[in-house]
Design a protein around this motif. Sequence first.
Motif, PDB file in Angstrom:
ATOM      1  N   MET A   1      47.414  22.453  25.771  1.00 38.88           N
ATOM      2  CA  MET A   1      48.502  22.788  25.512  1.00 38.88           C
ATOM      3  C   MET A   1      49.112  21.187  25.485  1.00 38.88           C
ATOM      4  N   GLY A   2      50.260  21.072  24.476  1.00 45.66           N
ATOM      5  CA  GLY A   2      50.989  19.712  24.073  1.00 45.66           C
ATOM      6  C   GLY A   2      51.760  19.542  25.338  1.00 45.66           C
ATOM      7  N   THR A   3      52.194  18.204  25.351  1.00 43.49           N
ATOM      8  CA  THR A   3      53.266  17.648  26.158  1.00 43.49           C
ATOM      9  C   THR A   3      54.494  16.966  25.539  1.00 43.49           C
ATOM     10  N   ILE A   4      55.492  17.232  26.157  1.00 44.34           N
ATOM     11  CA  ILE A   4      56.832  16.514  25.617  1.00 44.34           C
ATOM     12  C   ILE A   4      57.357  15.627  26.404  1.00 44.34           C
ATOM     13  N   THR A   5      58.073  14.855  26.234  1.00 43.17           N
ATOM     14  CA  THR A   5      58.882  13.785  26.900  1.00 43.17           C
ATOM     15  C   THR A   5      60.138  14.246  27.439  1.00 43.17           C
ATOM     16  N   THR A   6      60.350  13.987  28.591  1.00 46.24           N
ATOM     17  CA  THR A   6      61.743  14.738  29.079  1.00 46.24           C
ATOM     18  C   THR A   6      62.379  13.312  29.731  1.00 46.24           C
ATOM     19  N   SER A   7      63.608  13.536  29.842  1.00 45.01           N
ATOM     20  CA  SER A   7      64.497  12.237  30.465  1.00 45.01           C
ATOM     21  C   SER A   7      65.199  13.235  31.448  1.00 45.01           C
ATOM     22  N   ILE A   8      65.472  12.330  32.622  1.00 40.60           N
ATOM     23  CA  ILE A   8      66.387  12.748  33.812  1.00 40.60           C
ATOM     24  C   ILE A   8      67.228  11.695  33.988  1.00 40.60           C
ATOM     25  N   ARG A   9      68.304  11.809  34.806  1.00 40.98           N
ATOM     26  CA  ARG A   9      69.181  10.761  35.255  1.00 40.98           C
ATOM     27  C   ARG A   9      69.332  10.850  36.717  1.00 40.98           C
ATOM     28  N   THR A  10      69.153   9.725  37.303  1.00 40.96           N
ATOM     29  CA  THR A  10      68.894   9.657  38.768  1.00 40.96           C
ATOM     30  C   THR A  10      69.209   8.102  39.260  1.00 40.96           C
ATOM     31  N   ASP A  11      69.889   8.159  40.383  1.00 39.47           N
ATOM     32  CA  ASP A  11      70.108   6.923  41.008  1.00 39.47           C
ATOM     33  C   ASP A  11      68.882   5.945  40.880  1.00 39.47           C
ATOM     34  N   ALA A  12      69.281   4.803  40.679  1.00 40.18           N
ATOM     35  CA  ALA A  12      68.289   3.713  40.522  1.00 40.18           C
ATOM     36  C   ALA A  12      67.388   3.447  42.106  1.00 40.18           C
ATOM     37  N   ALA A  13      68.168   3.484  43.011  1.00 38.50           N
ATOM     38  CA  ALA A  13      67.521   3.284  44.126  1.00 38.50           C
ATOM     39  C   ALA A  13      66.830   4.402  44.669  1.00 38.50           C
ATOM     40  N   LEU A  14      67.272   5.534  44.454  1.00 43.57           N
ATOM     41  CA  LEU A  14      66.486   6.712  44.732  1.00 43.57           C
ATOM     42  C   LEU A  14      64.961   6.848  44.006  1.00 43.57           C
ATOM     43  N   LYS A  15      65.152   6.423  42.831  1.00 43.56           N
ATOM     44  CA  LYS A  15      63.891   6.254  41.870  1.00 43.56           C
ATOM     45  C   LYS A  15      62.911   5.362  42.486  1.00 43.56           C
ATOM     46  N   ARG A  16      63.490   4.303  42.836  1.00 46.43           N
ATOM     47  CA  ARG A  16      62.630   3.302  43.422  1.00 46.43           C
ATOM     48  C   ARG A  16      61.770   3.678  44.731  1.00 46.43           C
ATOM     49  N   GLU A  17      62.610   4.429  45.433  1.00 43.19           N
ATOM     50  CA  GLU A  17      62.138   5.005  46.727  1.00 43.19           C
ATOM     51  C   GLU A  17      61.054   6.044  46.252  1.00 43.19           C
ATOM     52  N   ALA A  18      61.264   6.839  45.443  1.00 48.11           N
ATOM     53  CA  ALA A  18      60.425   7.887  45.180  1.00 48.11           C
ATOM     54  C   ALA A  18      59.312   7.344  44.669  1.00 48.11           C
ATOM     55  N   ASP A  19      59.439   6.309  43.697  1.00 46.09           N
ATOM     56  CA  ASP A  19      58.154   5.907  43.255  1.00 46.09           C
ATOM     57  C   ASP A  19      57.260   5.140  44.334  1.00 46.09           C
ATOM     58  N   ARG A  20      57.829   4.562  45.302  1.00 46.64           N
ATOM     59  CA  ARG A  20      56.866   4.078  46.472  1.00 46.64           C
ATOM     60  C   ARG A  20      56.204   5.247  47.020  1.00 46.64           C
ATOM     61  N   LEU A  21      57.149   6.364  47.543  1.00 47.42           N
ATOM     62  CA  LEU A  21      56.438   7.497  48.121  1.00 47.42           C
ATOM     63  C   LEU A  21      55.430   7.961  47.304  1.00 47.42           C
ATOM     64  N   PHE A  22      55.566   8.254  46.044  1.00 52.81           N
ATOM     65  CA  PHE A  22      54.768   9.088  45.287  1.00 52.81           C
ATOM     66  C   PHE A  22      53.371   8.069  45.164  1.00 52.81           C
ATOM     67  N   ALA A  23      53.815   6.777  45.071  1.00 52.77           N
ATOM     68  CA  ALA A  23      52.335   5.857  44.986  1.00 52.77           C
ATOM     69  C   ALA A  23      51.533   5.867  46.283  1.00 52.77           C
ATOM     70  N   ASP A  24      52.246   5.968  47.593  1.00 48.66           N
ATOM     71  CA  ASP A  24      51.696   6.146  48.914  1.00 48.66           C
ATOM     72  C   ASP A  24      50.857   7.513  48.673  1.00 48.66           C
ATOM     73  N   LEU A  25      51.233   8.364  48.069  1.00 41.13           N
ATOM     74  CA  LEU A  25      50.552   9.791  47.656  1.00 41.13           C
ATOM     75  C   LEU A  25      49.579   9.804  46.888  1.00 41.13           C
ATOM     76  N   GLY A  26      49.519   8.685  46.070  1.00 38.33           N
ATOM     77  CA  GLY A  26      48.398   8.692  45.086  1.00 38.33           C
ATOM     78  C   GLY A  26      48.640   9.163  43.901  1.00 38.33           C
ATOM     79  N   MET A  27      50.127   9.251  43.344  1.00 40.03           N
ATOM     80  CA  MET A  27      50.806   9.678  42.085  1.00 40.03           C
ATOM     81  C   MET A  27      51.625   8.954  41.764  1.00 40.03           C
ATOM     82  N   ASN A  28      52.025   9.126  40.494  1.00 38.78           N
ATOM     83  CA  ASN A  28      53.092   8.489  39.914  1.00 38.78           C
ATOM     84  C   ASN A  28      54.409   9.469  39.714  1.00 38.78           C
ATOM     85  N   PHE A  29      55.373   9.052  39.330  1.00 40.62           N
ATOM     86  CA  PHE A  29      56.695   9.815  39.315  1.00 40.62           C
ATOM     87  C   PHE A  29      56.456  11.137  38.441  1.00 40.62           C
TER      88      PHE A  29
END
Length: 90
Positions: A1-29
């Motif tokens: 199945m093909g993939t698409i690119t999707t964009s979302i708007r979020t707070d920059a600080a929240l995105k940084r925190e989420a990226d750190r959390l997900f990295a600790d869980l072994g995954m990317n955003f």
Amino acid sequence: MGTITTSIRTDAALKREADRLFADLGMNFSTAVNTFLRQAVREQGLPFKPSRNVPNADTRAAMIEADHIATDPNAHGYHSADELFEDLDA
């Protein structure tokens, strides 16, 4: 199945925190978002219960007190429950 690119708007600080959390869980955003979407489709709803469960004033005060105790180098601590009870009995 093909993939698409999707964009979302979020707070920059929240995105940084989420990226750190997900990295600790072994995954990317992207993987984390896909996991959320798959779970939402599987459950046919949000994969968590939305709530406005905000701590009341007493709970917030206890949380602040606990934080102060945890960071106070002069706070007396115990290594076991027995040690605590011995101190209470004294």
